[in-house]
Design an enzyme around this catalytic site. Sequence first.
Site, PDB file in Angstrom:
ATOM      1  N   ASP A  80       0.596  -1.143   0.093  1.00  0.00           N
ATOM      2  CA  ASP A  80       0.012   0.106   0.014  1.00  0.00           C
ATOM      3  C   ASP A  80       0.785   1.466  -0.048  1.00  0.00           C
ATOM      4  O   ASP A  80       1.946   1.166   0.630  1.00  0.00           O
ATOM      5  CB  ASP A  80      -0.994   0.034   0.988  1.00  0.00           C
ATOM      6  CG  ASP A  80      -0.299  -0.300   2.505  1.00  0.00           C
ATOM      7  OD1 ASP A  80       0.614  -0.909   2.660  1.00  0.00           O
ATOM      8  OD2 ASP A  80      -0.681   0.445   3.561  1.00  0.00           O
ATOM      9  N   GLU A 137      -0.838  -1.635   5.381  1.00  0.00           N
ATOM     10  CA  GLU A 137       0.181  -1.655   6.333  1.00  0.00           C
ATOM     11  C   GLU A 137       0.277  -0.218   6.917  1.00  0.00           C
ATOM     12  O   GLU A 137       0.265  -0.281   8.091  1.00  0.00           O
ATOM     13  CB  GLU A 137       1.573  -1.675   5.912  1.00  0.00           C
ATOM     14  CG  GLU A 137       2.809  -2.054   6.923  1.00  0.00           C
ATOM     15  CD  GLU A 137       2.951  -0.884   7.782  1.00  0.00           C
ATOM     16  OE1 GLU A 137       3.207  -0.702   8.921  1.00  0.00           O
ATOM     17  OE2 GLU A 137       3.225   0.393   7.283  1.00  0.00           O
ATOM     18  N   GLU A 138       0.037   0.801   6.268  1.00  0.00           N
ATOM     19  CA  GLU A 138      -0.140   2.158   6.683  1.00  0.00           C
ATOM     20  C   GLU A 138      -1.415   2.438   7.537  1.00  0.00           C
ATOM     21  O   GLU A 138      -2.155   3.370   7.099  1.00  0.00           O
ATOM     22  CB  GLU A 138      -0.203   3.285   5.647  1.00  0.00           C
ATOM     23  CG  GLU A 138       1.223   2.846   4.593  1.00  0.00           C
ATOM     24  CD  GLU A 138       2.829   3.458   5.720  1.00  0.00           C
ATOM     25  OE1 GLU A 138       2.284   3.883   6.705  1.00  0.00           O
ATOM     26  OE2 GLU A 138       3.702   3.323   5.101  1.00  0.00           O
ATOM     27  N   ARG A 177      17.953  -5.769  15.028  1.00  0.00           N
ATOM     28  CA  ARG A 177      18.428  -6.179  16.460  1.00  0.00           C
ATOM     29  C   ARG A 177      17.306  -7.255  16.869  1.00  0.00           C
ATOM     30  O   ARG A 177      16.325  -7.429  16.395  1.00  0.00           O
ATOM     31  CB  ARG A 177      18.088  -4.806  17.163  1.00  0.00           C
ATOM     32  CG  ARG A 177      16.687  -4.475  17.481  1.00  0.00           C
ATOM     33  CD  ARG A 177      16.541  -3.024  18.110  1.00  0.00           C
ATOM     34  NE  ARG A 177      17.423  -2.998  19.301  1.00  0.00           N
ATOM     35  CZ  ARG A 177      16.975  -3.329  20.591  1.00  0.00           C
ATOM     36  NH1 ARG A 177      15.865  -3.818  20.776  1.00  0.00           N
ATOM     37  NH2 ARG A 177      17.841  -3.097  21.478  1.00  0.00           N
ATOM     38  N   HIS A 359       7.831   9.009   4.052  1.00  0.00           N
ATOM     39  CA  HIS A 359       6.512   9.609   4.504  1.00  0.00           C
ATOM     40  C   HIS A 359       6.575  10.920   4.125  1.00  0.00           C
ATOM     41  O   HIS A 359       5.866  11.908   4.195  1.00  0.00           O
ATOM     42  CB  HIS A 359       5.823   9.534   5.787  1.00  0.00           C
ATOM     43  CG  HIS A 359       5.247   8.086   6.313  1.00  0.00           C
ATOM     44  ND1 HIS A 359       4.422   7.810   7.115  1.00  0.00           N
ATOM     45  CD2 HIS A 359       5.840   7.002   5.815  1.00  0.00           C
ATOM     46  CE1 HIS A 359       4.087   6.469   7.099  1.00  0.00           C
ATOM     47  NE2 HIS A 359       5.016   6.102   6.244  1.00  0.00           N
TER      48      HIS A 359
HETATM   49 ZN    ZN Z   1       5.090   4.216   6.276  1.00  0.00          ZN
HETATM   50 ZN    ZN Z   2       6.449   1.169   5.465  1.00  0.00          ZN
END
Ligand code: ZN
Ligand code: ZN
Length: 387
Positions: A80, A137-138, A177, A359
Amino acid sequence: MPILNRAAELQDEVAEWRRHIHARPELLFAVENTAAFVAEKLKEFGVDEIVTGIGRTGVVGLIKGKGEGSRTVGLRADMDALPLTEITGKPWASKISGKMHACGHDGHTAMLLGAAKYLAETRNFNGNVAVIFQPAEEGGGGGNLMVKDGMMERFGIEEVYGMHNLPGLPVGQFATRKGPIMAATDEFTVTIKGRGGHAAQPHRTIDPIAIGAQIVTNLQMIASRNVDPLRSVVVSVTKFNAGFAHNVIPNDATFAGTIRTLDEEVRAQAEARLREVVAGICAAHAAEADINFHRNYPVTFNHADETEHAVAIASDIAGEANVNPEVDPMMGGEDFSYMLNARPGAFIFIGNGDTAGLHNPAYDFNDEAIAHGISYWVRLAEQRLGA
Ligand SMILES: [Zn+2]
Ligand SMILES: [Zn+2]
């Protein structure tokens, strides 16, 4: 072993797919065209099983290895874009005003397609590789929905891995990590209900602005006086709306914001303190409050053994000096966290070089990273499913 030769050969073709996706950004679950493009490519590669519509618009392809093994490793990309208007001016810039791939999910999708092509050609592993393409995902929790749709059980996925590009990290480098790598991203909206009236007669009112201002100030105590200073918390109030005239004290004030934490204990503590501070200050001033608290993405938690595998493979590809195995966690969120809560695995950052930040309307995924990303995916799958 450096970048795989075949991955380098695929670079130009995969960059073309990436730019095709980049020019046609889609938001949240509405990634139908991107998902169709992915499914079509997987079919072209001869992927054994292709399932669409998981987590609404997610796609999973299953690639079977040469051996008899039945273990399955999941590799995940997101599809997305974001509600931003692109300003890169690149020939492949977004054709849709108000939407752009400003987080590089176009690159993630293209690199995983490149890996799928390679793996379907060579099948040099004993078991199955599930290539996972998730929507939303956003902010929509598409990864969560895919897990809830039974993706892990359906494909017998035993381990799952994710990758995200990172501007500022040189191309050809990786960073990860063990333990928490991205934050839980909870959200709150608080409405203070007072009693409005004439601004010149404040004693006849319950002023929601003055009370709200005290609450905002006191919420800073969560980080400075409540949570252990060696643990991490962010409390940011990002909206405060109230009032409409110079001479009127309003009935209500509303503020909202986010809490970022790296473990469940601090997460619960911060929520509890927010509720207590709001209730306590409102009680002191005879106001009432509505608290809407939304537990959003959980902490993205890298499992120890799988992180070691990820570091070993990245070091194999990039050289040990180019892999940071102890990068600082970030307070942003990531809904790959739901997959890591369902199965052991690891999330890794891949260098995007000196580009605009994620972003940002000037951001663009760096195509130079493609061969590195494909090599990582391919070697990881082959190593985890060794013959
Ligand atoms: Zn993002
Ligand atoms: Zn992302």
